[in-house]
Design a protein around this motif. Structure first.
Motif, mmCIF file in Angstrom:
data_model
loop_
_atom_site.group_PDB
_atom_site.id
_atom_site.type_symbol
_atom_site.label_atom_id
_atom_site.label_comp_id
_atom_site.label_asym_id
_atom_site.label_seq_id
_atom_site.Cartn_x
_atom_site.Cartn_y
_atom_site.Cartn_z
ATOM 1 N N THR A 115 38.579 54.821 95.804
ATOM 2 C CA THR A 115 37.627 55.848 95.383
ATOM 3 C C THR A 115 37.541 55.967 93.871
ATOM 4 O OG1 THR A 115 38.060 57.094 97.415
ATOM 5 C CG2 THR A 115 37.016 58.296 95.612
ATOM 6 N N TRP A 116 38.689 55.913 93.202
ATOM 7 C CA TRP A 116 38.723 56.024 91.742
ATOM 8 C C TRP A 116 39.072 54.664 91.157
ATOM 9 C CZ3 TRP A 116 40.456 60.019 94.893
ATOM 10 C CH2 TRP A 116 39.763 61.229 94.762
ATOM 11 N N THR A 117 38.042 53.907 90.866
ATOM 12 C CA THR A 117 38.225 52.511 90.435
ATOM 13 C C THR A 117 38.421 52.367 88.932
ATOM 14 O OG1 THR A 117 35.810 52.245 90.299
ATOM 15 C CG2 THR A 117 36.874 51.631 92.375
ATOM 16 N N SER A 118 38.221 53.442 88.175
ATOM 17 C CA SER A 118 38.298 53.331 86.715
ATOM 18 C C SER A 118 39.729 53.252 86.205
ATOM 19 C CB SER A 118 37.589 54.522 86.056
ATOM 20 O OG SER A 118 38.158 55.750 86.498
ATOM 21 N N GLY A 119 40.679 53.790 86.956
ATOM 22 C CA GLY A 119 42.071 53.771 86.530
ATOM 23 C C GLY A 119 42.755 52.476 86.911
ATOM 24 N N PRO A 120 44.053 52.375 86.659
ATOM 25 C CA PRO A 120 44.797 51.160 87.028
ATOM 26 C C PRO A 120 44.806 50.957 88.542
ATOM 27 C CG PRO A 120 46.299 52.923 86.384
ATOM 28 C CD PRO A 120 44.923 53.387 86.033
ATOM 29 N N SER A 121 44.762 49.712 88.951
ATOM 30 C CA SER A 121 44.743 49.398 90.381
ATOM 31 C C SER A 121 46.111 49.645 90.998
ATOM 32 C CB SER A 121 44.337 47.942 90.611
ATOM 33 O OG SER A 121 43.016 47.726 90.178
ATOM 34 N N ILE A 122 46.112 50.238 92.169
ATOM 35 C CA ILE A 122 47.342 50.460 92.912
ATOM 36 C C ILE A 122 47.648 49.250 93.784
ATOM 37 C CG2 ILE A 122 48.409 51.895 94.716
ATOM 38 C CD1 ILE A 122 46.797 54.253 93.531
ATOM 39 N N LEU A 123 46.614 48.686 94.382
ATOM 40 C CA LEU A 123 46.763 47.453 95.147
ATOM 41 C C LEU A 123 46.190 46.284 94.349
ATOM 42 C CD1 LEU A 123 46.469 49.736 97.604
ATOM 43 C CD2 LEU A 123 46.440 47.651 98.961
ATOM 44 N N PRO A 124 46.736 45.079 94.542
ATOM 45 C CA PRO A 124 46.191 43.910 93.849
ATOM 46 C C PRO A 124 44.741 43.646 94.264
ATOM 47 C CG PRO A 124 48.333 43.427 94.843
ATOM 48 C CD PRO A 124 47.898 44.750 95.393
ATOM 49 N N LYS A 125 44.009 42.975 93.393
ATOM 50 C CA LYS A 125 42.620 42.641 93.691
ATOM 51 C C LYS A 125 42.521 41.475 94.675
ATOM 52 C CE LYS A 125 40.864 45.693 90.891
ATOM 53 N NZ LYS A 125 40.217 46.915 91.451
ATOM 54 N N ASP A 126 43.464 40.535 94.583
ATOM 55 C CA ASP A 126 43.441 39.367 95.456
ATOM 56 C C ASP A 126 43.750 39.773 96.902
ATOM 57 O OD1 ASP A 126 43.612 36.286 95.742
ATOM 58 O OD2 ASP A 126 45.451 37.029 96.682
ATOM 59 N N PRO A 127 42.913 39.355 97.871
ATOM 60 C CA PRO A 127 43.117 39.764 99.269
ATOM 61 C C PRO A 127 44.479 39.389 99.831
ATOM 62 C CG PRO A 127 40.930 38.828 98.998
ATOM 63 C CD PRO A 127 41.666 38.595 97.714
ATOM 64 N N TYR A 128 44.988 38.210 99.474
ATOM 65 C CA TYR A 128 46.299 37.788 99.973
ATOM 66 C C TYR A 128 47.398 38.684 99.415
ATOM 67 C CZ TYR A 128 50.521 35.074 100.766
ATOM 68 O OH TYR A 128 51.783 34.694 101.135
ATOM 69 N N GLU A 129 47.335 38.931 98.105
ATOM 70 C CA GLU A 129 48.343 39.781 97.471
ATOM 71 C C GLU A 129 48.272 41.215 97.999
ATOM 72 O OE1 GLU A 129 50.778 38.796 95.618
ATOM 73 O OE2 GLU A 129 50.089 36.718 95.639
ATOM 74 N N ARG A 130 47.063 41.668 98.327
ATOM 75 C CA ARG A 130 46.919 43.008 98.920
ATOM 76 C C ARG A 130 47.619 43.064 100.272
ATOM 77 N NH1 ARG A 130 42.669 46.186 96.722
ATOM 78 N NH2 ARG A 130 42.289 47.235 98.705
ATOM 79 N N ALA A 131 47.448 42.012 101.053
ATOM 80 C CA ALA A 131 48.090 41.952 102.371
ATOM 81 C C ALA A 131 49.609 41.950 102.232
ATOM 82 C CB ALA A 131 47.610 40.716 103.128
ATOM 83 N N ILE A 132 50.126 41.207 101.252
ATOM 84 C CA ILE A 132 51.563 41.157 101.024
ATOM 85 C C ILE A 132 52.094 42.531 100.603
ATOM 86 C CG2 ILE A 132 53.384 40.163 99.590
ATOM 87 C CD1 ILE A 132 52.213 38.265 101.718
ATOM 88 N N SER A 133 51.354 43.221 99.746
ATOM 89 C CA SER A 133 51.754 44.565 99.322
ATOM 90 C C SER A 133 51.800 45.520 100.503
ATOM 91 C CB SER A 133 50.784 45.104 98.255
ATOM 92 O OG SER A 133 50.889 44.375 97.056
ATOM 93 N N ARG A 134 50.804 45.427 101.377
ATOM 94 C CA ARG A 134 50.786 46.279 102.572
ATOM 95 C C ARG A 134 51.997 45.977 103.465
ATOM 96 N NH1 ARG A 134 44.936 44.826 102.746
ATOM 97 N NH2 ARG A 134 43.747 46.640 102.006
ATOM 98 N N PHE A 135 52.343 44.714 103.575
ATOM 99 C CA PHE A 135 53.483 44.322 104.409
ATOM 100 C C PHE A 135 54.768 44.972 103.898
ATOM 101 C CE2 PHE A 135 57.244 41.726 105.016
ATOM 102 C CZ PHE A 135 57.254 41.548 106.388
ATOM 103 N N TRP A 136 55.024 44.882 102.584
ATOM 104 C CA TRP A 136 56.270 45.412 102.045
ATOM 105 C C TRP A 136 56.283 46.936 102.026
ATOM 106 C CZ3 TRP A 136 60.260 42.616 102.420
ATOM 107 C CH2 TRP A 136 60.168 41.236 102.295
ATOM 108 N N ALA A 137 55.132 47.541 101.851
ATOM 109 C CA ALA A 137 55.055 49.004 101.942
ATOM 110 C C ALA A 137 55.412 49.459 103.353
ATOM 111 C CB ALA A 137 53.661 49.484 101.563
ATOM 112 N N ASN A 138 54.906 48.739 104.333
ATOM 113 C CA ASN A 138 55.221 49.055 105.731
ATOM 114 C C ASN A 138 56.700 48.775 106.035
ATOM 115 O OD1 ASN A 138 54.224 49.676 108.569
ATOM 116 N ND2 ASN A 138 55.081 47.652 108.874
#
Length: 219
Positions: free
Chosen positions: A78-101
């Motif tokens: 929703t707030w895209t102007s600030g620093p990204s919380i998840l990586p932009k790359d789809p694979y890296e986003r999936a990896i981040s979700r995995f470790w968060a879980n």
């Protein structure tokens, strides 16, 4: 975005509601914090989270969102102007979700066992040591799980940086130390020294009497 209403219903002792505040501060979003008493849940909490009846509840222009991991992704999208919380790359986003879980299921589960057993369950102690070693291996030599800056996994790992430390102090067990997990311990120090983290997470002295009232309430 302008003319927005952003509210967080949370609790002092909740690692999960503190995650939401960290994300909002990272993004520079102004919000109202509503302190909830979980021993006497308010009608507002029950209204907005009738299924789980727990914090955090995130309200954006009156629309509620629950579950901290879901809220963190919503904030990032929703707030895209600030620093990204998840990586932009789809694979890296999936990896981040995995470790968060991984943190919210495996590590939280083992930490809960230690707390309930007051550290007397050896299997739980050994389990969390092994799980922390797995997470340390994923961290490798990075400053944060997000690289040079805090990301999703780092925010979720507030459970390790503060709450694990409180639990191990309360039960009198040295589970997570500089000797057992040097890289993860260094990460914890770097994380807790970040200005946003320091101003958001509660003092250790406030959490100890909450989780161990008989031992710390009068101290």
């Amino acid at each position: 975005m302008t003319n927005e209403e952003v509210r967080v219903i949370g609790a002092m002792e909740s690692a999960f509601s503190r995650r939401v505040e960290i994300a909002l501060k990272m993004k520079g979003v102004k919000y109202e914090y509503v302190l909830e008493n979980l021993s006497n849940k308010s009608p507002e909490l029950l209204k907005y989270n009738p299924i789980h009846k727990k914090v955090p509840v995130f309200l954006h222009n009156g629309r509620p969102i629950v579950e901290s991991l879901v809220i963190l992704e919503y904030i990032d999208e929703t707030w895209t102007s600030g620093p990204s919380i998840l990586p932009k790359d789809p694979y890296e986003r999936a990896i981040s979700r995995f470790w968060a879980n991984f943190i919210d299921t495996k590590i939280l589960g083992a930490l809960t066992k230690i707390y309930i057993s007051k550290g007397k369950e050896q299997d739980a102690n050994e389990e969390i040591v092994e799980l922390l070693s797995i997470l340390e291996n994923e961290l490798k030599d990075k400053k944060f799980f997000g690289g040079e800056s805090i990301g999703l996994v780092d925010i979720v790992a507030n459970l390790i940086a503060l709450w694990l430390d409180v639990i191990q102090q309360g039960v009198g067990k040295e589970i997570f130390t500089k000797q057992t997990h040097p890289k993860l311990f260094k990460w914890s120090e770097e994380y807790m020294n970040c200005s946003i983290i320091k101003e958001t997470l509660p003092p250790r002295a406030d959490l100890l009497p909450h989780y161990f009232p008989s031992a710390y309430a009068s101290k």
